[in-house]
Design a protein around this motif. Structure first.
Motif, PDB file in Angstrom:
ATOM      1  N   ARG A  67      94.751  78.601  36.139  1.00 20.18           N
ATOM      2  CA  ARG A  67      94.159  77.814  35.062  1.00 20.18           C
ATOM      3  C   ARG A  67      94.736  78.197  33.697  1.00 20.18           C
ATOM      4  O   ARG A  67      94.700  77.401  32.755  1.00 20.18           O
ATOM      5  N   GLU A  84      91.955  73.452  28.316  1.00 20.88           N
ATOM      6  CA  GLU A  84      90.520  73.699  28.392  1.00 20.88           C
ATOM      7  C   GLU A  84      90.228  75.173  28.677  1.00 20.88           C
ATOM      8  O   GLU A  84      89.353  75.786  28.070  1.00 20.88           O
ATOM      9  N   PHE A  85      90.994  75.764  29.612  1.00 19.64           N
ATOM     10  CA  PHE A  85      90.745  77.151  29.991  1.00 19.64           C
ATOM     11  C   PHE A  85      91.084  78.107  28.852  1.00 19.64           C
ATOM     12  O   PHE A  85      90.288  78.984  28.499  1.00 19.64           O
ATOM     13  N   ASN A  88      89.112  77.063  25.239  1.00 19.87           N
ATOM     14  CA  ASN A  88      87.681  76.816  25.227  1.00 19.87           C
ATOM     15  C   ASN A  88      86.945  77.824  26.108  1.00 19.87           C
ATOM     16  O   ASN A  88      86.200  78.671  25.617  1.00 19.87           O
ATOM     17  N   GLU A  89      87.207  77.762  27.417  1.00 14.53           N
ATOM     18  CA  GLU A  89      86.453  78.619  28.329  1.00 14.53           C
ATOM     19  C   GLU A  89      86.710  80.106  28.070  1.00 14.53           C
ATOM     20  O   GLU A  89      85.779  80.912  28.048  1.00 14.53           O
ATOM     21  N   LYS A  93      83.598  81.870  26.343  1.00 18.68           N
ATOM     22  CA  LYS A  93      82.732  82.238  27.461  1.00 18.68           C
ATOM     23  C   LYS A  93      83.179  83.518  28.178  1.00 18.68           C
ATOM     24  O   LYS A  93      82.392  84.431  28.390  1.00 18.68           O
ATOM     25  N   LEU A  94      84.444  83.583  28.579  1.00 23.48           N
ATOM     26  CA  LEU A  94      84.895  84.676  29.438  1.00 23.48           C
ATOM     27  C   LEU A  94      85.170  85.976  28.685  1.00 23.48           C
ATOM     28  O   LEU A  94      84.834  87.063  29.152  1.00 23.48           O
TER      29      LEU A  94
END
Length: 282
Positions: A67, A84-85, A88-89, A93-94
């Protein structure tokens, strides 16, 4: 006298830069401005957000994830790096990016992008990565030709800033940053050689100015590198770079290769911390 930090790109070679930056952060070195190109912009934002260790941590954890960057992404989305990965993610988030600290820190931050219509360079000020436009400036700066779509922002069509201004020391000097620290990812004996531009002629036939910039890139890069060495000899900059070619390519995601380049950057900076401190207080 305004101090500046100038960061070259280089893809995964910039793991070296991660090591240099972490040692600077651990020693509380601050600058009035930072200007980053491609991977230099990506790693530079963690400097302004005061997050040592973040870059190498998430690169080792996720760089080999399909990803993050893969030919699978390229086939299905037209871009090797997963938008996106990665934008954003991962940062929200991660492995959270500290945007509040980034915004509060007074250091000016600039991302360097190539303008594919003019063949010139754009320098965008970035101060809030929750602002989608500002995150897109970072993304555009790191969008490699051939494996990335052109990033369109406010009428600009943009790609990797390294194509038109690989090491923007002169620009920062023009902007009033008189005392600069430059981090490069190639040793002194590296010379960029002319490349076959037939593929570029196919990809960017609608953008003749950008095509000309691609053809001229070796001259641009070698000229900038010569200027850095000249400025170093004159005592005008503090210039740190590997002593020899790093054992990592711009697309190498092997965790051990990333760690090796990172540790070389750390050791090089640790050896020169006294010299850097002296330079900055002169």
């Amino acid at each position: 006298m305004k101090t500046g930090l100038v960061l070259e790109g280089g893809g995964m070679r910039a793991a070296y830069t991660m090591g240099v930056l972490d040692v600077m952060m651990e020693n509380n070195i601050t600058y009035d401005g930072i200007i980053g190109v491609s991977a230099g912009a990506i790693h530079g934002i963690s400097y302004k957000s005061h997050q040592p260790g973040r870059n190498i941590r998430y690169y080792k954890e996720y760089a080999h994830d399909k990803r993050f960057m893969s030919f699978r992404n390229l086939i299905f989305t037209g871009e090797m790096v997963g938008r996106e990965f990665c934008y954003n993610e991962l940062p929200w988030k991660l492995d959270p990016f500290d945007n509040d600290t980034f915004k509060a820190d007074p250091t000016e931050f600039y991302a360097v992008c190539a303008n594919v219509e003019t063949g010139g360079t754009e320098y965008f000020k970035v101060n809030d990565l929750r602002n989608e436009k500002h995150m897109d400036y970072i993304r555009a700066s790191a969008s490699l030709p051939f494996v990335s779509k052109v990033v369109e922002i406010d009428g600009y069509k943009l790609l990797d800033g390294g194509m038109t201004d690989s090491i923007p020391l002169k620009k920062f000097q023009e902007m009033g940053f008189e005392k600069n620290v430059v981090v490069a990812t190639q040793p002194d004996d590296y010379v960029k050689k002319p490349e076959n531009t037939a593929l570029a002629g196919v990809f960017y036939r609608k953008y003749p100015n950008f095509l000309n910039a691609i053809k001229d890139r070796p001259n641009m890069y070698n000229s900038e590198k010569a200027y850095l060495i000249e400025q170093e000899k004159a005592g005008n900059i503090f210039f740190i770079r590997p002593e020899q070619k790093l054992n990592i390519s711009r697309t190498d995601t092997a965790p051990d290769h990333l760690e090796e380049a990172y540790q070389i950057g750390r050791k090089d900076m640790e050896k020169r911390m006294g010299e850097l401190a002296e330079y900055l207080k002169q």
